[in-house]
Design a protein around this motif. Structure first.
Motif, PDB file in Angstrom:
ATOM      1  N   LEU A 139       0.863  -1.175   0.000  1.00 16.48           N
ATOM      2  CA  LEU A 139       0.000   0.000   0.000  1.00 16.48           C
ATOM      3  C   LEU A 139       0.899   1.225   0.000  1.00 16.48           C
ATOM      4  O   LEU A 139       1.446   1.608   1.031  1.00 16.48           O
ATOM      5  CB  LEU A 139      -0.916   0.011   1.215  1.00 16.48           C
ATOM      6  CG  LEU A 139      -1.954   1.130   1.272  1.00 16.48           C
ATOM      7  CD1 LEU A 139      -2.998   0.970   0.172  1.00 16.48           C
ATOM      8  CD2 LEU A 139      -2.619   1.207   2.638  1.00 16.48           C
ATOM      9  N   SER A 140       1.056   1.831  -1.171  1.00 13.84           N
ATOM     10  CA  SER A 140       1.988   2.953  -1.297  1.00 13.84           C
ATOM     11  C   SER A 140       1.550   4.132  -0.439  1.00 13.84           C
ATOM     12  O   SER A 140       0.426   4.620  -0.567  1.00 13.84           O
ATOM     13  CB  SER A 140       2.061   3.400  -2.760  1.00 13.84           C
ATOM     14  OG  SER A 140       2.835   4.585  -2.864  1.00 13.84           O
ATOM     15  N   PRO A 141       2.436   4.635   0.429  1.00 13.43           N
ATOM     16  CA  PRO A 141       2.095   5.861   1.162  1.00 13.43           C
ATOM     17  C   PRO A 141       1.951   7.067   0.233  1.00 13.43           C
ATOM     18  O   PRO A 141       1.099   7.936   0.457  1.00 13.43           O
ATOM     19  CB  PRO A 141       3.271   6.033   2.132  1.00 13.43           C
ATOM     20  CG  PRO A 141       3.866   4.666   2.261  1.00 13.43           C
ATOM     21  CD  PRO A 141       3.694   4.042   0.902  1.00 13.43           C
ATOM     22  N   TYR A 159      -5.465   7.542   4.407  1.00 14.02           N
ATOM     23  CA  TYR A 159      -4.579   6.385   4.276  1.00 14.02           C
ATOM     24  C   TYR A 159      -4.897   5.333   5.334  1.00 14.02           C
ATOM     25  O   TYR A 159      -4.921   4.135   5.050  1.00 14.02           O
ATOM     26  CB  TYR A 159      -3.134   6.847   4.389  1.00 14.02           C
ATOM     27  CG  TYR A 159      -2.108   5.783   4.073  1.00 14.02           C
ATOM     28  CD1 TYR A 159      -1.873   5.384   2.756  1.00 14.02           C
ATOM     29  CD2 TYR A 159      -1.369   5.168   5.074  1.00 14.02           C
ATOM     30  CE1 TYR A 159      -0.932   4.417   2.457  1.00 14.02           C
ATOM     31  CE2 TYR A 159      -0.419   4.196   4.789  1.00 14.02           C
ATOM     32  CZ  TYR A 159      -0.214   3.821   3.479  1.00 14.02           C
ATOM     33  OH  TYR A 159       0.714   2.853   3.183  1.00 14.02           O
ATOM     34  N   VAL A 160      -5.154   5.776   6.546  1.00  9.50           N
ATOM     35  CA  VAL A 160      -5.497   4.847   7.623  1.00  9.50           C
ATOM     36  C   VAL A 160      -6.797   4.116   7.298  1.00  9.50           C
ATOM     37  O   VAL A 160      -6.937   2.917   7.590  1.00  9.50           O
ATOM     38  CB  VAL A 160      -5.573   5.595   8.971  1.00  9.50           C
ATOM     39  CG1 VAL A 160      -6.288   4.754  10.030  1.00  9.50           C
ATOM     40  CG2 VAL A 160      -4.171   5.949   9.451  1.00  9.50           C
ATOM     41  N   ARG A 161      -7.748   4.794   6.679  1.00  6.33           N
ATOM     42  CA  ARG A 161      -8.993   4.119   6.288  1.00  6.33           C
ATOM     43  C   ARG A 161      -8.717   3.057   5.232  1.00  6.33           C
ATOM     44  O   ARG A 161      -9.285   1.955   5.280  1.00  6.33           O
ATOM     45  CB  ARG A 161     -10.017   5.134   5.775  1.00  6.33           C
ATOM     46  CG  ARG A 161     -10.594   6.028   6.852  1.00  6.33           C
ATOM     47  CD  ARG A 161     -11.879   6.706   6.402  1.00  6.33           C
ATOM     48  NE  ARG A 161     -11.716   7.537   5.210  1.00  6.33           N
ATOM     49  CZ  ARG A 161     -11.324   8.792   5.218  1.00  6.33           C
ATOM     50  NH1 ARG A 161     -11.043   9.393   6.380  1.00  6.33           N
ATOM     51  NH2 ARG A 161     -11.213   9.482   4.094  1.00  6.33           N
ATOM     52  N   GLN A 162      -7.860   3.370   4.254  1.00  6.41           N
ATOM     53  CA  GLN A 162      -7.508   2.367   3.252  1.00  6.41           C
ATOM     54  C   GLN A 162      -6.835   1.160   3.896  1.00  6.41           C
ATOM     55  O   GLN A 162      -7.174   0.005   3.593  1.00  6.41           O
ATOM     56  CB  GLN A 162      -6.585   2.973   2.198  1.00  6.41           C
ATOM     57  CG  GLN A 162      -7.268   3.977   1.288  1.00  6.41           C
ATOM     58  CD  GLN A 162      -6.393   4.409   0.125  1.00  6.41           C
ATOM     59  OE1 GLN A 162      -5.157   4.367   0.213  1.00  6.41           O
ATOM     60  NE2 GLN A 162      -7.010   4.814  -0.973  1.00  6.41           N
ATOM     61  N   LEU A 163      -5.891   1.411   4.754  1.00 10.35           N
ATOM     62  CA  LEU A 163      -5.190   0.320   5.414  1.00 10.35           C
ATOM     63  C   LEU A 163      -6.147  -0.514   6.255  1.00 10.35           C
ATOM     64  O   LEU A 163      -6.053  -1.753   6.280  1.00 10.35           O
ATOM     65  CB  LEU A 163      -4.060   0.874   6.286  1.00 10.35           C
ATOM     66  CG  LEU A 163      -3.237  -0.169   7.040  1.00 10.35           C
ATOM     67  CD1 LEU A 163      -2.482  -1.073   6.076  1.00 10.35           C
ATOM     68  CD2 LEU A 163      -2.264   0.511   8.009  1.00 10.35           C
ATOM     69  N   THR A 164      -7.077   0.132   6.934  1.00 12.17           N
ATOM     70  CA  THR A 164      -8.042  -0.591   7.753  1.00 12.17           C
ATOM     71  C   THR A 164      -8.894  -1.517   6.896  1.00 12.17           C
ATOM     72  O   THR A 164      -9.170  -2.664   7.279  1.00 12.17           O
ATOM     73  CB  THR A 164      -8.932   0.391   8.534  1.00 12.17           C
ATOM     74  OG1 THR A 164      -8.104   1.213   9.360  1.00 12.17           O
ATOM     75  CG2 THR A 164      -9.921  -0.354   9.423  1.00 12.17           C
ATOM     76  N   GLU A 165      -9.311  -1.036   5.730  1.00  8.90           N
ATOM     77  CA  GLU A 165     -10.062  -1.909   4.821  1.00  8.90           C
ATOM     78  C   GLU A 165      -9.255  -3.152   4.468  1.00  8.90           C
ATOM     79  O   GLU A 165      -9.765  -4.281   4.530  1.00  8.90           O
ATOM     80  CB  GLU A 165     -10.435  -1.145   3.554  1.00  8.90           C
ATOM     81  CG  GLU A 165     -11.484  -0.061   3.750  1.00  8.90           C
ATOM     82  CD  GLU A 165     -11.758   0.739   2.485  1.00  8.90           C
ATOM     83  OE1 GLU A 165     -12.719   1.527   2.493  1.00  8.90           O
ATOM     84  OE2 GLU A 165     -11.014   0.578   1.478  1.00  8.90           O
ATOM     85  N   LEU A 166      -7.995  -2.961   4.116  1.00  9.40           N
ATOM     86  CA  LEU A 166      -7.155  -4.092   3.721  1.00  9.40           C
ATOM     87  C   LEU A 166      -6.894  -5.038   4.885  1.00  9.40           C
ATOM     88  O   LEU A 166      -6.774  -6.258   4.697  1.00  9.40           O
ATOM     89  CB  LEU A 166      -5.843  -3.596   3.132  1.00  9.40           C
ATOM     90  CG  LEU A 166      -5.946  -2.852   1.798  1.00  9.40           C
ATOM     91  CD1 LEU A 166      -4.580  -2.333   1.375  1.00  9.40           C
ATOM     92  CD2 LEU A 166      -6.532  -3.738   0.698  1.00  9.40           C
ATOM     93  N   CYS A 167      -6.781  -4.492   6.069  1.00 13.17           N
ATOM     94  CA  CYS A 167      -6.446  -5.303   7.247  1.00 13.17           C
ATOM     95  C   CYS A 167      -7.649  -6.015   7.844  1.00 13.17           C
ATOM     96  O   CYS A 167      -7.474  -6.866   8.731  1.00 13.17           O
ATOM     97  CB  CYS A 167      -5.777  -4.435   8.315  1.00 13.17           C
ATOM     98  SG  CYS A 167      -4.084  -3.946   7.935  1.00 13.17           S
ATOM     99  N   THR A 168      -8.856  -5.680   7.410  1.00  8.08           N
ATOM    100  CA  THR A 168     -10.043  -6.268   8.025  1.00  8.08           C
ATOM    101  C   THR A 168     -10.906  -7.085   7.065  1.00  8.08           C
ATOM    102  O   THR A 168     -11.804  -7.798   7.510  1.00  8.08           O
ATOM    103  CB  THR A 168     -10.931  -5.171   8.649  1.00  8.08           C
ATOM    104  OG1 THR A 168     -11.292  -4.204   7.651  1.00  8.08           O
ATOM    105  CG2 THR A 168     -10.202  -4.474   9.793  1.00  8.08           C
TER     106      THR A 168
END
Length: 424
Positions: A139-141, A159-168
């Motif tokens: 996930l490119s910063p 970015y945190v919302r994108q990461l949360t989607e991927l992590c959940t």
């Protein structure tokens, strides 16, 4: 990290940190990642369909149209090659997302692929689960499409919302890849990023940025050096092997080497002549996995959504030859003899490869090693780490004498492999 990225300081060997004073030890997750050793890097996205390595976030989503996308073919290819995990570019620097995110319209949901109802990450997650492969996500910063990138607080939340989607959404992840390209001089809210990982994917290895648990070797040629240090300094942006940026605290950070199977990371129609030969790939393996690092080999899907036939054939040609060379190992029984270790195979064995493995439960302690057969030095080097593979002149041996240097240095195992029996 793709060819053509802005230059970053990279030269020089890893900077060793206090191996004897206060050894740092791997977590169980780090050690499991190190044991895995070999993964496949899947660069895939809107760049694939436009003949570029980097794009600026303005390419039309309608160009993303893989007619035969088959993530199971990707997973089958990885398994056939002996890889233990794959890493997919869920979002590259252009900002195009391979999953239907709620954060931006610049994603597969705006493409004609599956009438906008497709999800590449979901398909790969399912394929990896069926194949027993670990799944890692990149996930490119740096995001060249996001208007809010120029507003640090707003972009950090995005970015945190994108990461949360991927992590959940996609089950357990083995690795999260944070590429530093384009982020020079930029400070992200890594505390918020790591809070997401700690909550949802605590076992995932974190590459390169934030609070990393693995680091970049410092080049994109897939090459480590001897010594290959696991304890080094963390830098505030990237974990290259140079130490020229501001140094942080020492940490146990085993390296990952990455290299594409061709000249480019994304599949390109004009570079088939750059496909690495079997011998080149073998040399890369010996100079990465064989030196105690990990290897993430780029083998990208093409515009069909399949691993290119020529790339797949070359990958398997390389890994099948590697398996032929190492696939019938003889394990030795280790006993102490004064300052040396004796490795006894129980019978004469024909040898042209040796693999030494260090006991890392107390940290990386070996600074040097020498291996002798019948009094003759046949292999030597500095670090051993999770594995150290030596190619040796073919010989028949029953016993090897090994001397280690480094306080508390211990080997976990010694194995040998060789050609069919014959005259020595």
């Amino acid at each position: 990290m793709t060819p053509g990225q802005p230059p970053v300081p990279r030269a020089g060997p890893a900077r060793p940190v206090g191996l004897h004073a206060a050894p740092l030890v791997p977590t169980p997750g780090q050690l499991a990642w190190q044991e895995a050793g070999f993964g496949i890097f899947l660069h895939f996205g809107i760049n694939t369909f436009n003949g570029v390595e980097w794009s600026d976030g303005t390419l039309d989503p309608a160009t993303f149209l893989p007619a035969q996308l088959d993530a199971r073919q990707w997973a089958r290819t990885a398994v056939a090659a002996g890889a233990k995990y794959v890493v997919l570019t869920a979002k590259h620097h252009d900002g195009f997302c391979l999953w239907p995110t709620a954060t931006t319209a610049y994603s597969v949901a705006s493409s004609p692929w599956k009438d906008g109802a497709g999800d590449v990450v979901a398909e790969l997650a399912e394929a990896c689960g069926e194949a027993g492969l670990g799944l890692g996500l990149y996930l490119s910063p740096w995001d060249r499409n996001a208007d809010r990138y120029g507003e640090p607080a707003g972009y950090d939340a995005f970015y945190v919302r994108q990461l949360t989607e991927l992590c959940t959404r996609y089950g357990p992840l083995c690795e999260l890849w944070f590429d530093g390209a384009g982020s020079e001089g930029r400070t992200y809210d890594w505390d918020a990023v790591m809070a997401v990982i700690d909550r949802h994917q605590p076992d995932a290895m974190v590459f390169n940025m934030g609070r990393p648990t693995i680091r970049c070797i410092g080049n994109e040629e897939g090459l480590a050096t001897d010594p290959c240090r696991y304890v080094t300094h963390a830098t505030d942006i990237s974990l290259y092997d140079d130490g020229t940026t501001e140094l942080g605290s020492a940490a146990y950070l085993p390296p990952e080497c990455d290299v594409p199977i061709r000249a480019d990371w994304f599949w390109q129609p004009g570079d088939p002549d750059t496909l690495k030969s079997r011998e080149e790939l073998l040399e890369i393996w010996y100079s990465s996995v064989g030196l105690g690092a990990g290897l993430l080999l780029g083998v990208p899907p093409d515009r069909r959504g399949l691993i290119d036939d020529a790339d797949r054939d070359r990958l398997l040609e390389f890994t099948q030859e590697l398996a032929r060379r190492l696939g019938d190992p003889h394990a030795a029984v280790l006993t102490a003899d004064g300052d040396d270790l004796l490795a006894d195979f129980g019978r004469p064995v024909r040898v042209d490869h040796l693999e030494l493995r260090e006991d890392l439960t107390a940290g990386q302690r070996t600074d040097g090693h020498e291996v002798r057969a019948a009094g003759r030095l046949i292999a030597s080097g500095h670090t051993v780490g999770v594995r150290r593979v030596h190619r040796v002149e073919p010989l028949t041996v029953r016993e090897l004498r090994i001397r280690l240097t480094g306080t508390g240095a211990r080997l976990a195992s010694v194995t040998a492999a060789g050609p069919p029996s014959g005259p020595g």
